[in-house]
Scaffold this active site. Structure first.
Site, PDB file in Angstrom:
ATOM      1  N   ARG A 119      57.483  -3.840  14.335  1.00  0.00           N
ATOM      2  CA  ARG A 119      57.473  -4.633  15.578  1.00  0.00           C
ATOM      3  C   ARG A 119      57.567  -6.098  15.173  1.00  0.00           C
ATOM      4  O   ARG A 119      57.587  -6.424  13.992  1.00  0.00           O
ATOM      5  CB  ARG A 119      56.259  -4.316  16.477  1.00  0.00           C
ATOM      6  CG  ARG A 119      55.027  -3.797  15.835  1.00  0.00           C
ATOM      7  CD  ARG A 119      54.325  -4.786  14.980  1.00  0.00           C
ATOM      8  NE  ARG A 119      54.111  -6.034  15.673  1.00  0.00           N
ATOM      9  CZ  ARG A 119      53.935  -7.196  15.109  1.00  0.00           C
ATOM     10  NH1 ARG A 119      53.957  -7.304  13.785  1.00  0.00           N
ATOM     11  NH2 ARG A 119      53.736  -8.284  15.809  1.00  0.00           N
ATOM     12  N   GLY A 120      57.603  -6.975  16.179  1.00  0.00           N
ATOM     13  CA  GLY A 120      57.851  -8.389  15.893  1.00  0.00           C
ATOM     14  C   GLY A 120      59.353  -8.624  16.001  1.00  0.00           C
ATOM     15  O   GLY A 120      60.149  -7.857  15.436  1.00  0.00           O
ATOM     16  N   ALA A 121      59.732  -9.694  16.712  1.00  0.00           N
ATOM     17  CA  ALA A 121      61.143  -9.880  17.066  1.00  0.00           C
ATOM     18  C   ALA A 121      62.103  -9.842  15.857  1.00  0.00           C
ATOM     19  O   ALA A 121      63.079  -9.087  15.860  1.00  0.00           O
ATOM     20  CB  ALA A 121      61.303 -11.171  17.860  1.00  0.00           C
ATOM     21  N   ASP A 136      59.558 -14.051  21.263  1.00  0.00           N
ATOM     22  CA  ASP A 136      60.487 -12.914  21.308  1.00  0.00           C
ATOM     23  C   ASP A 136      61.834 -13.308  21.879  1.00  0.00           C
ATOM     24  O   ASP A 136      62.839 -12.640  21.653  1.00  0.00           O
ATOM     25  CB  ASP A 136      59.888 -11.766  22.119  1.00  0.00           C
ATOM     26  CG  ASP A 136      58.808 -11.079  21.314  1.00  0.00           C
ATOM     27  OD1 ASP A 136      57.659 -11.569  21.334  1.00  0.00           O
ATOM     28  OD2 ASP A 136      59.118 -10.095  20.619  1.00  0.00           O
ATOM     29  N   ASN A 160      56.793 -14.639  24.882  1.00  0.00           N
ATOM     30  CA  ASN A 160      56.042 -14.113  23.739  1.00  0.00           C
ATOM     31  C   ASN A 160      55.004 -13.126  24.264  1.00  0.00           C
ATOM     32  O   ASN A 160      54.904 -12.885  25.470  1.00  0.00           O
ATOM     33  CB  ASN A 160      55.395 -15.274  22.966  1.00  0.00           C
ATOM     34  CG  ASN A 160      54.819 -14.836  21.632  1.00  0.00           C
ATOM     35  OD1 ASN A 160      55.499 -14.164  20.856  1.00  0.00           O
ATOM     36  ND2 ASN A 160      53.568 -15.169  21.359  1.00  0.00           N
TER      37      ASN A 160
HETATM   38  O1  MRU Z   1      54.950  -6.218  20.792  1.00  0.00           O
HETATM   39  P1  MRU Z   1      55.143  -6.902  19.464  1.00  0.00           P
HETATM   40  O2  MRU Z   1      54.050  -6.650  18.483  1.00  0.00           O
HETATM   41  O3  MRU Z   1      56.509  -6.629  18.881  1.00  0.00           O
HETATM   42  O4  MRU Z   1      55.093  -8.448  19.840  1.00  0.00           O
HETATM   43  C1  MRU Z   1      55.221  -9.393  18.818  1.00  0.00           C
HETATM   44  C2  MRU Z   1      55.122 -10.775  19.316  1.00  0.00           C
HETATM   45  O5  MRU Z   1      54.894 -11.023  20.472  1.00  0.00           O
HETATM   46  C3  MRU Z   1      55.421 -11.857  18.333  1.00  0.00           C
HETATM   47  O6  MRU Z   1      54.705 -13.010  18.634  1.00  0.00           O
HETATM   48  C4  MRU Z   1      56.913 -12.167  18.397  1.00  0.00           C
HETATM   49  O7  MRU Z   1      57.672 -11.022  18.227  1.00  0.00           O
HETATM   50  C5  MRU Z   1      57.308 -13.171  17.394  1.00  0.00           C
HETATM   51  S1  MRU Z   1      57.347 -12.433  15.809  1.00  0.00           S
HETATM   52  C6  MRU Z   1      57.699 -13.559  14.621  1.00  0.00           C
END
Ligand code: MRU
Length: 361
Positions: A52-54, A241, A251
């Site tokens: 996960r994470g963008a 995101d 985000n």
């Molecule tokens: O639902 P997730 O865990 O994928 O959400 C992640 C976030 O909201 C992060 O802040 C975002 O993806 C930035 S990652 C560098």
């Protein structure tokens, strides 16, 4: 980044043709990896938040497309695989960006060369992400360093969710400045929002910071405002995101409330993101599709019991409805600045165009 002395990235290809990832659904209790063998594995890993994470979602989607083409690299297969991967999580724009980038590279090539070219491009996306996150770290560390000079004590940074190396290929976005500052000898401490419902702060950010030796304290999501009122937060840095061309930042849900509290208390509020997170086609963040996830993530919590077992428990009465919208949008006017690989700019169209003048057309 290192885990128990060994350097890791979050995703890497294996000589066998499979792709290995760290299974983030098992952290912080178990550090295990998982091998993605094909398209379905990659789609499942993104959907179930094994990854996960963008930026990492984007990298996994790129490799997922490459995996899909190993047996059949026809135009139809590319379209079908891209459709399937794109549907896994709608909010982070890095996913669609990475798929489009791989597609553009492979489409003009003979079918026999496409799978290999897709793997190469996925690898490039990963290398670029690492370089960009490192640059974000260097730019953001300057901000932390300047604050350290002003306050003449440790700098307290508040962050929400996990925008560290686990959310990217390495280094992270919001946490990259923290790592760079810490490694440069600047005293820095992080307030880690636990980040309900899935607790990415409590489980992943705390794990990362601990592994790197960065002092940190996990707090409930609702404490940040109080800490800001009492001068305990010097700046907030979050990830993104999707950031619109006008500087609105989408985000993890709860980011907006932290930005409001920061605004009310004069606390600088930054979003850190690579160019792949900018959606140049959108101005107004309210147009961003917000992912709705299973209500069970709200009604239940997962944790380790005293006996060491990992268990899921219900915390909401049977029969109560629960709503699980995973992201929110912070208007650019509440964001002090965007920390990107090219430097820091105002969260606005003119600000972004100063750093990315090629986008003016
Ligand atoms: O639902 P997730 O865990 O994928 O959400 C992640 C976030 O909201 C992060 O802040 C975002 O993806 C930035 S990652 C560098």
């Amino acid at each position: 980044m290192k885990v128990s002395g060994t350097a890791y990235r979050t995703i890497w290809p294996l000589p066998s043709g499979a792709v290995r990832v760290i299974d983030q659904s098992r952290l912080p209790f178990e550090f295990v990896t998982l091998d993605l063998m094909g398209l379905e594995d990659a789609a499942h890993a993104i959907r179930s938040m094994v990854v996960r994470g963008a930026p990492l979602i984007g990298a996994t989607a790129a490799y997922g497309l490459a995996l899909a083409l190993r047996a059949d690299a026809s135009d139809e297969r590319i379209a079908e695989a891209a459709r399937m991967l794109r549907a896994t999580r709608p909010t982070a724009v890095n996913l669609a960006w990475a798929l489009e980038r791989v597609r553009q590279v492979i489409a003009p090539r003979p079918v026999s060369e496409r799978a290999r070219a897709a793997f190469v491009e996925a690898g490039r996306i990963c290398e670029e992400d690492v370089a960009q996150c490192r640059a974000i770290g260097a730019h953001g560390a300057k901000i932390i360093g300047e604050l350290a000079g002003k306050v003449r004590r440790r700098v307290n940074v508040l962050t929400h969710c996990n925008a560290g190396w686990l959310a990217c290929v390495d280094w992270g976005t919001a946490l990259a400045p923290v790592y760079a500052a810490h490694d440069a000898g600047i005293e820095v401490h992080v307030w880690v929002d636990e980040t309900r419902p899935r607790n990415q702060g409590a489980s992943l950010t705390a794990f990362e910071l601990g592994a790197h030796g960065v002092p940190h304290t996990v707090i409930v999501d609702n404490l940040g405002g109080h800490l800001m009122q009492h001068g305990e937060v010097d700046l907030a840095i979050v990830g993104s995101d999707r950031t619109t061309a006008a500087g609105d930042v989408c985000n993890k849900v709860g980011t907006y409330l932290k930005a409001l509290a920061a605004h009310d208390n004069g606390v600088p509020f930054y979003a850190a993101l690579p160019v792949s997170t900018i959606d140049w086609s959108l101005e107004d963040g309210r147009a961003i599709e917000i992912e709705a996830r299973d209500a069970e993530e709200v009604t239940h919590l997962t944790g380790r019991t005293g006996s060491g077992a990992i268990e899921r428990v219900r915390v909401v009465p049977e029969g109560s409805a629960a709503l699980n919208l995973a992201f929110d949008v912070t208007p650019g006017r509440l964001v002090t600045g965007l920390i990107t690989e090219r430097g820091v700019c105002a969260a606005s169209r003119p600000g972004l165009l100063q750093l990315y003048p090629e986008r003016a057309a």
